[in-house]
Motif scaffolding. Sequence first.
Motif, PDB file in Angstrom:
ATOM      1  N   THR A  99       0.815  -1.226   0.000  1.00 49.78           N
ATOM      2  CA  THR A  99       0.000   0.000   0.000  1.00 49.78           C
ATOM      3  C   THR A  99       0.844   1.270   0.000  1.00 49.78           C
ATOM      4  OG1 THR A  99      -0.071   0.093   2.398  1.00 49.78           O
ATOM      5  CG2 THR A  99      -1.822  -1.174   1.343  1.00 49.78           C
ATOM      6  N   GLY A 100       2.084   1.146  -0.370  1.00 44.62           N
ATOM      7  CA  GLY A 100       2.928   2.347  -0.425  1.00 44.62           C
ATOM      8  C   GLY A 100       3.256   2.879   0.958  1.00 44.62           C
ATOM      9  N   GLY A 101       3.639   2.001   1.871  1.00 45.87           N
ATOM     10  CA  GLY A 101       4.127   2.437   3.182  1.00 45.87           C
ATOM     11  C   GLY A 101       3.054   2.630   4.238  1.00 45.87           C
ATOM     12  N   ARG A 102       1.899   2.009   4.059  1.00 41.02           N
ATOM     13  CA  ARG A 102       0.833   2.194   5.071  1.00 41.02           C
ATOM     14  C   ARG A 102       0.308   0.861   5.584  1.00 41.02           C
ATOM     15  NH1 ARG A 102      -3.521   5.958   2.509  1.00 41.02           N
ATOM     16  NH2 ARG A 102      -3.251   4.456   0.824  1.00 41.02           N
ATOM     17  N   THR A 103      -0.048   0.860   6.841  1.00 41.57           N
ATOM     18  CA  THR A 103      -0.746  -0.273   7.453  1.00 41.57           C
ATOM     19  C   THR A 103      -2.116   0.262   7.874  1.00 41.57           C
ATOM     20  OG1 THR A 103       0.105   0.373   9.599  1.00 41.57           O
ATOM     21  CG2 THR A 103       1.406  -1.249   8.381  1.00 41.57           C
ATOM     22  N   PRO A 104      -3.040  -0.601   8.279  1.00 45.08           N
ATOM     23  CA  PRO A 104      -4.344  -0.069   8.711  1.00 45.08           C
ATOM     24  C   PRO A 104      -4.202   1.008   9.797  1.00 45.08           C
ATOM     25  CG  PRO A 104      -4.504  -2.418   8.399  1.00 45.08           C
ATOM     26  CD  PRO A 104      -3.060  -2.072   8.196  1.00 45.08           C
ATOM     27  N   GLY A 105      -3.293   0.799  10.741  1.00 46.80           N
ATOM     28  CA  GLY A 105      -3.084   1.801  11.798  1.00 46.80           C
ATOM     29  C   GLY A 105      -2.578   3.109  11.231  1.00 46.80           C
ATOM     30  N   LYS A 106      -1.646   3.013  10.310  1.00 49.34           N
ATOM     31  CA  LYS A 106      -1.093   4.243   9.708  1.00 49.34           C
ATOM     32  C   LYS A 106      -2.154   4.930   8.848  1.00 49.34           C
ATOM     33  CE  LYS A 106       3.782   3.079   9.741  1.00 49.34           C
ATOM     34  NZ  LYS A 106       3.751   1.685  10.182  1.00 49.34           N
ATOM     35  N   MET A 107      -2.995   4.134   8.183  1.00 51.35           N
ATOM     36  CA  MET A 107      -4.069   4.745   7.375  1.00 51.35           C
ATOM     37  C   MET A 107      -5.009   5.531   8.278  1.00 51.35           C
ATOM     38  SD  MET A 107      -5.104   1.716   4.736  1.00 51.35           S
ATOM     39  CE  MET A 107      -3.866   0.702   4.001  1.00 51.35           C
ATOM     40  N   ALA A 108      -5.327   4.938   9.441  1.00 48.93           N
ATOM     41  CA  ALA A 108      -6.269   5.595  10.354  1.00 48.93           C
ATOM     42  C   ALA A 108      -5.703   6.902  10.887  1.00 48.93           C
ATOM     43  CB  ALA A 108      -6.598   4.649  11.507  1.00 48.93           C
ATOM     44  N   VAL A 109      -4.397   6.933  11.130  1.00 43.59           N
ATOM     45  CA  VAL A 109      -3.779   8.148  11.693  1.00 43.59           C
ATOM     46  C   VAL A 109      -3.162   9.004  10.594  1.00 43.59           C
ATOM     47  CG1 VAL A 109      -2.206   8.909  13.538  1.00 43.59           C
ATOM     48  CG2 VAL A 109      -3.302   6.728  13.744  1.00 43.59           C
ATOM     49  N   ARG A 110      -3.309   8.566   9.344  1.00 42.67           N
ATOM     50  CA  ARG A 110      -2.768   9.275   8.181  1.00 42.67           C
ATOM     51  C   ARG A 110      -1.247   9.407   8.233  1.00 42.67           C
ATOM     52  NH1 ARG A 110      -6.149  11.563   4.712  1.00 42.67           N
ATOM     53  NH2 ARG A 110      -4.508  12.956   4.008  1.00 42.67           N
ATOM     54  N   LEU A 111      -0.596   8.261   8.396  1.00 40.33           N
ATOM     55  CA  LEU A 111       0.869   8.228   8.380  1.00 40.33           C
ATOM     56  C   LEU A 111       1.328   7.374   7.210  1.00 40.33           C
ATOM     57  CD1 LEU A 111       1.676   7.564  12.161  1.00 40.33           C
ATOM     58  CD2 LEU A 111       1.473   9.750  10.997  1.00 40.33           C
ATOM     59  N   ARG A 112       2.598   7.508   6.878  1.00 39.76           N
ATOM     60  CA  ARG A 112       3.145   6.728   5.768  1.00 39.76           C
ATOM     61  C   ARG A 112       4.652   6.548   5.967  1.00 39.76           C
ATOM     62  NH1 ARG A 112       1.353   6.010   0.571  1.00 39.76           N
ATOM     63  NH2 ARG A 112      -0.202   7.638   0.530  1.00 39.76           N
ATOM     64  N   VAL A 113       5.158   5.373   5.591  1.00 38.68           N
ATOM     65  CA  VAL A 113       6.609   5.148   5.645  1.00 38.68           C
ATOM     66  C   VAL A 113       7.208   5.613   4.320  1.00 38.68           C
ATOM     67  CG1 VAL A 113       8.449   3.439   5.924  1.00 38.68           C
ATOM     68  CG2 VAL A 113       6.250   3.085   7.041  1.00 38.68           C
ATOM     69  N   VAL A 114       8.234   6.445   4.405  1.00 38.36           N
ATOM     70  CA  VAL A 114       8.928   6.863   3.183  1.00 38.36           C
ATOM     71  C   VAL A 114      10.429   6.620   3.377  1.00 38.36           C
ATOM     72  CG1 VAL A 114       7.236   8.608   2.516  1.00 38.36           C
ATOM     73  CG2 VAL A 114       9.155   9.265   3.975  1.00 38.36           C
ATOM     74  N   GLY A 115      11.173   6.740   2.293  1.00 36.28           N
ATOM     75  CA  GLY A 115      12.613   6.551   2.374  1.00 36.28           C
ATOM     76  C   GLY A 115      13.291   7.780   2.954  1.00 36.28           C
ATOM     77  N   ALA A 116      14.609   7.728   3.045  1.00 37.81           N
ATOM     78  CA  ALA A 116      15.372   8.832   3.648  1.00 37.81           C
ATOM     79  C   ALA A 116      15.195  10.127   2.867  1.00 37.81           C
ATOM     80  CB  ALA A 116      16.843   8.451   3.709  1.00 37.81           C
ATOM     81  N   GLN A 117      14.905  10.018   1.551  1.00 39.84           N
ATOM     82  CA  GLN A 117      14.750  11.222   0.734  1.00 39.84           C
ATOM     83  C   GLN A 117      13.294  11.514   0.399  1.00 39.84           C
ATOM     84  OE1 GLN A 117      17.306  10.396  -2.594  1.00 39.84           O
ATOM     85  NE2 GLN A 117      18.900   9.700  -1.192  1.00 39.84           N
ATOM     86  N   GLY A 118      12.391  10.826   1.069  1.00 35.26           N
ATOM     87  CA  GLY A 118      10.970  11.069   0.839  1.00 35.26           C
ATOM     88  C   GLY A 118      10.389  10.202  -0.258  1.00 35.26           C
ATOM     89  N   GLY A 119      11.190   9.323  -0.841  1.00 44.48           N
ATOM     90  CA  GLY A 119      10.711   8.457  -1.918  1.00 44.48           C
ATOM     91  C   GLY A 119      10.110   7.166  -1.383  1.00 44.48           C
ATOM     92  N   THR A 120       9.761   6.271  -2.317  1.00 45.91           N
ATOM     93  CA  THR A 120       9.202   4.975  -1.923  1.00 45.91           C
ATOM     94  C   THR A 120      10.332   4.061  -1.459  1.00 45.91           C
ATOM     95  OG1 THR A 120       7.435   5.202  -3.527  1.00 45.91           O
ATOM     96  CG2 THR A 120       7.900   2.968  -2.763  1.00 45.91           C
ATOM     97  N   PRO A 121      10.243   3.516  -0.245  1.00 49.56           N
ATOM     98  CA  PRO A 121      11.319   2.634   0.224  1.00 49.56           C
ATOM     99  C   PRO A 121      11.288   1.297  -0.507  1.00 49.56           C
ATOM    100  CG  PRO A 121       9.633   2.882   1.919  1.00 49.56           C
ATOM    101  CD  PRO A 121       9.199   3.715   0.758  1.00 49.56           C
TER     102      PRO A 121
END
Lengths: 251, 328
Positions: A99-121
């Motif tokens: 899902t591009g760096g999101r889990t259900p918990g992150k979706m609920a809180v509107r968070l996302r995992v990104v790489g060190a430069q803001g890209g897709t890890p």
Amino acid sequence: MIAGQPGGSEDGGMGLLDPGVVLGIDNVALELPLASAGSRALAGLIDYLVLLLGLSVVLVAVALGLAALELETGWAVAVISILYFLIQWLYFFLFEWGTGGRTPGKMAVRLRVVGAQGGTPSAGALLVRTLLRPIDLLVGLLMIALDERARRLGDRLAGTQVVHAPRPSDAWVLGRPPAAWTGREIELVESLLRRAPQMHPDVADELARRFIALALADQPERALERSTATDALSTLKGILAAGQAWTTVAS
Amino acid sequence: MDYGRFLSLRGPAWRELEEALARLASRRGQGQLTYRGLEAVAMGYRRVLQDLAFARSRFPASGAAQRLAGLALEGTRLLLREEPGKRVGVLGFFLRAFPAAVRRRAGVVALAVGLFLATGLLGFVAALASPALGMVFLGPAAIAGLEEGRMWTEALTTTVPPAVSSSQIATNNLSVSLFALAGGALAGAGSLWILFVNGLMLGAVIGTTLHFGMAPHLLEFISAHGPLELTVIVFSAAAGLVLAHGLVVAEDRPRRVVLAEGVRDALTIFGGCFPWLVVLAVVETLVSPAPEVAPALKLALGLVLEGFFLFLAFNPMASREARGGSPA
């Protein structure tokens, strides 16, 4: 999509940039809205609840399915224990990867995992942060609180960070401000429109009236638009062609 | 340029990029994207960054600047794929990347093996000196069995079906190996703990069974799966120590570079061990406790498995510089 680095780079670890700021193409600074310990703890809590619930549902469903197939108890237990192991370890990795760096918990809180430069890890980076999750259950929150980029151990080793997903609809844009207005006036009105829902209606109304007077003093030809709106805030939006989407920008 | 003119001139391009990025965010949209379309998105992204720089300098806290910042972040996320990890294929991984990582980290692997053997010897000597130590690891029921000339391993197939014990052994070995790897993140403490406990346990168990005259039975039991199982756990702990090395020792290079190399090598070494844990679970359940399989055959199987793993790990044909990566 574009592999490698189309231009984004950090400062090579020299510490010249503020935490959470990366350099994009043409050295334009991008501020990553880093997620703090509180929002990450909330997302984690939601994830573990979902995981617990999901595990229970899947295991009961599998147990019932295997019972219907009249498999030997040994095989049923084997399938269930393997499923339990896989779900427990793969939940975070598969969600974040799919899902591009999101889990259900992150979706609920509107968070996302990104790489060190803001890209897709990369998948490898997401795997690393998943494998280190058990260790981070012990030290992760403390590390997030102490790290200037709010990274847990898994993030540090995987080269990832967690950011707030942008909310484009939060920002109001004035499509037709008076030509004489400087950035300061524009920012004040946009700030008023953004905060108006949280303000006392009378205060918001009074401020809107003041800005209407100011706008009409500079552009008297727009006075006609006052009659079409029912309240001061709507009138102000109409006069200045304010909108929350680019489509409302007047030409 | 005033704000209104800026928006009216540039707004359509921003809207276009916003829509393109929304399409790009969905897998279906990615599939429909042509090269020309991707080029247009990349150009639009670059223009948005320039517009963002302009908006920040002229209208720093404006809604347009905020929304452009959001658009730039979304564009960066979707267009920049960080360190995509070279796909080497399963064969390439086991024949080149895995042995190359082992050779690069041969010192750490040797250290892990040495620590394991040292703690094993310690456990062995301690158990011979004080057979009560065996009670700590095996429990009173197993000790009582040994006194009666029975091995506790018989329970693996007599009390539970093979499917149960093999799945439990597989998940247990996987958990131990995962902890051996992840424990490296605690400056190596977790990996060292796994080496210490497993070495001590093995030595103590051999010592205890020797005391009761049952060592040949134990060696027969572990001959098929034991060598490789212990090797895989030691290699997983070595992978954890590689991780710890990158975390603790940066020497004269930037820590993030050393750390990235450490993570890559640790994952590559662990990736080379991982599949064997499943094979081992089957062997440990179906072959090791089976009395109908001759001891010589069990030993031969154990030696073949161990030899094959060591050949892959120290493949002399693999270059030391071969890059790590995840199997495609």
